[in-house]
Design a protein around this motif. Structure first.
Motif, PDB file in Angstrom:
ATOM      1  N   CYS A   4      -7.520  -7.176   0.872  1.00 14.72           N
ATOM      2  CA  CYS A   4      -8.145  -7.770  -0.306  1.00 14.72           C
ATOM      3  C   CYS A   4      -9.571  -8.185   0.063  1.00 14.72           C
ATOM      4  O   CYS A   4      -9.770  -9.045   0.918  1.00 14.72           O
ATOM      5  N   ILE A   5     -10.538  -7.576  -0.584  1.00 13.38           N
ATOM      6  CA  ILE A   5     -11.946  -7.862  -0.301  1.00 13.38           C
ATOM      7  C   ILE A   5     -12.284  -9.306  -0.663  1.00 13.38           C
ATOM      8  O   ILE A   5     -12.996  -9.983   0.089  1.00 13.38           O
ATOM      9  N   THR A   6     -11.784  -9.791  -1.790  1.00 11.23           N
ATOM     10  CA  THR A   6     -12.051 -11.164  -2.209  1.00 11.23           C
ATOM     11  C   THR A   6     -11.523 -12.157  -1.178  1.00 11.23           C
ATOM     12  O   THR A   6     -12.208 -13.121  -0.832  1.00 11.23           O
ATOM     13  N   LYS A   7     -10.320 -11.913  -0.693  1.00  7.75           N
ATOM     14  CA  LYS A   7      -9.730 -12.821   0.285  1.00  7.75           C
ATOM     15  C   LYS A   7     -10.508 -12.774   1.597  1.00  7.75           C
ATOM     16  O   LYS A   7     -10.680 -13.794   2.259  1.00  7.75           O
ATOM     17  N   LYS A   8     -11.001 -11.586   1.968  1.00  9.62           N
ATOM     18  CA  LYS A   8     -11.778 -11.453   3.199  1.00  9.62           C
ATOM     19  C   LYS A   8     -13.114 -12.173   3.101  1.00  9.62           C
ATOM     20  O   LYS A   8     -13.538 -12.841   4.035  1.00  9.62           O
ATOM     21  N   ILE A   9     -13.794 -12.031   1.970  1.00  7.45           N
ATOM     22  CA  ILE A   9     -15.132 -12.600   1.819  1.00  7.45           C
ATOM     23  C   ILE A   9     -15.088 -14.088   1.496  1.00  7.45           C
ATOM     24  O   ILE A   9     -15.744 -14.891   2.145  1.00  7.45           O
ATOM     25  N   ILE A  10     -14.305 -14.455   0.465  1.00  6.85           N
ATOM     26  CA  ILE A  10     -14.283 -15.840  -0.006  1.00  6.85           C
ATOM     27  C   ILE A  10     -13.218 -16.671   0.704  1.00  6.85           C
ATOM     28  O   ILE A  10     -13.373 -17.864   0.895  1.00  6.85           O
ATOM     29  N   GLY A  11     -12.127 -16.046   1.075  1.00  6.80           N
ATOM     30  CA  GLY A  11     -11.063 -16.756   1.764  1.00  6.80           C
ATOM     31  C   GLY A  11      -9.935 -17.242   0.869  1.00  6.80           C
ATOM     32  O   GLY A  11      -9.054 -17.962   1.333  1.00  6.80           O
ATOM     33  N   ILE A  12      -9.967 -16.889  -0.417  1.00  6.64           N
ATOM     34  CA  ILE A  12      -8.875 -17.272  -1.312  1.00  6.64           C
ATOM     35  C   ILE A  12      -8.292 -16.014  -1.957  1.00  6.64           C
ATOM     36  O   ILE A  12      -8.958 -14.984  -2.035  1.00  6.64           O
ATOM     37  N   ASP A  13      -7.053 -16.130  -2.410  1.00  7.22           N
ATOM     38  CA  ASP A  13      -6.397 -15.006  -3.079  1.00  7.22           C
ATOM     39  C   ASP A  13      -7.102 -14.672  -4.384  1.00  7.22           C
ATOM     40  O   ASP A  13      -7.608 -15.559  -5.074  1.00  7.22           O
ATOM     41  N   CYS A  14      -7.104 -13.402  -4.732  1.00  5.91           N
ATOM     42  CA  CYS A  14      -7.610 -12.977  -6.036  1.00  5.91           C
ATOM     43  C   CYS A  14      -6.424 -12.893  -6.994  1.00  5.91           C
ATOM     44  O   CYS A  14      -5.275 -12.963  -6.563  1.00  5.91           O
ATOM     45  N   PRO A  15      -6.673 -12.745  -8.300  1.00  8.82           N
ATOM     46  CA  PRO A  15      -5.550 -12.652  -9.247  1.00  8.82           C
ATOM     47  C   PRO A  15      -4.645 -11.440  -9.022  1.00  8.82           C
ATOM     48  O   PRO A  15      -3.531 -11.402  -9.519  1.00  8.82           O
ATOM     49  N   GLY A  16      -5.094 -10.454  -8.265  1.00  9.29           N
ATOM     50  CA  GLY A  16      -4.285  -9.264  -8.023  1.00  9.29           C
ATOM     51  C   GLY A  16      -3.611  -9.237  -6.671  1.00  9.29           C
ATOM     52  O   GLY A  16      -2.918  -8.260  -6.347  1.00  9.29           O
ATOM     53  N   CYS A  17      -3.792 -10.281  -5.878  1.00 10.67           N
ATOM     54  CA  CYS A  17      -3.173 -10.312  -4.548  1.00 10.67           C
ATOM     55  C   CYS A  17      -1.650 -10.269  -4.677  1.00 10.67           C
ATOM     56  O   CYS A  17      -1.060 -11.059  -5.396  1.00 10.67           O
ATOM     57  N   GLY A  18      -1.043  -9.339  -3.991  1.00  9.29           N
ATOM     58  CA  GLY A  18       0.403  -9.151  -4.027  1.00  9.29           C
ATOM     59  C   GLY A  18       0.823  -7.925  -4.815  1.00  9.29           C
ATOM     60  O   GLY A  18       1.982  -7.518  -4.754  1.00  9.29           O
ATOM     61  N   LEU A  19      -0.102  -7.322  -5.544  1.00  8.77           N
ATOM     62  CA  LEU A  19       0.230  -6.167  -6.378  1.00  8.77           C
ATOM     63  C   LEU A  19       0.695  -4.982  -5.543  1.00  8.77           C
ATOM     64  O   LEU A  19       1.700  -4.348  -5.861  1.00  8.77           O
ATOM     65  N   GLN A  20       0.007  -4.694  -4.453  1.00  6.30           N
ATOM     66  CA  GLN A  20       0.395  -3.559  -3.600  1.00  6.30           C
ATOM     67  C   GLN A  20       1.774  -3.768  -2.991  1.00  6.30           C
ATOM     68  O   GLN A  20       2.619  -2.871  -3.023  1.00  6.30           O
ATOM     69  N   ARG A  21       1.983  -4.955  -2.439  1.00  5.37           N
ATOM     70  CA  ARG A  21       3.278  -5.244  -1.815  1.00  5.37           C
ATOM     71  C   ARG A  21       4.401  -5.195  -2.845  1.00  5.37           C
ATOM     72  O   ARG A  21       5.497  -4.712  -2.571  1.00  5.37           O
ATOM     73  N   SER A  22       4.119  -5.686  -4.046  1.00  3.20           N
ATOM     74  CA  SER A  22       5.109  -5.668  -5.109  1.00  3.20           C
ATOM     75  C   SER A  22       5.453  -4.237  -5.522  1.00  3.20           C
ATOM     76  O   SER A  22       6.620  -3.902  -5.707  1.00  3.20           O
ATOM     77  N   PHE A  23       4.445  -3.395  -5.651  1.00  4.35           N
ATOM     78  CA  PHE A  23       4.666  -2.001  -6.032  1.00  4.35           C
ATOM     79  C   PHE A  23       5.465  -1.262  -4.960  1.00  4.35           C
ATOM     80  O   PHE A  23       6.373  -0.497  -5.266  1.00  4.35           O
TER      81      PHE A  23
END
Length: 86
Positions: A4-23
């Motif tokens: 997750c680019i957002t998590k890497k740059i900002i350090g917090i989860d984005c609204p889509g974090c977990g989508l890949q693992r869920s799929f």
């Protein structure tokens, strides 16, 4: 999996974090884990399935159904995102 680019740059989860693992959990047949990982996965899949299906067969109230599914998905995504921080 893709990071997750957002998590890497900002350090917090984005609204889509977990989508890949869920799929991937759905592909493996683990539906409960898919839901606990990312609850909006089922409404997203339902919306995408309907959009694909609607291309082949014209449905009378398709616009209303698409709008309802989209709004439901957005509400679940936002609610899930807020609950991550509580």
């Amino acid at each position: 999996m893709l990071p997750c680019i957002t998590k890497k740059i900002i350090g917090i989860d984005c609204p889509g974090c977990g989508l890949q693992r869920s799929f991937i959990s759905i592909l493996n047949g683990d539906f409960a884990t898919a839901f606990t990982t990312y609850p909006p996965i089922y409404t997203i899949l339902l919306l995408l399935s309907f959009l694909i299906f609607q291309n082949f067969i014209k449905i009378k109230y398709a616009n209303k159904i698409i709008l309802t599914l989209t709004l439901t998905t957005v509400v679940i995504i936002v609610t899930n995102y807020i609950l991550k921080f509580i």
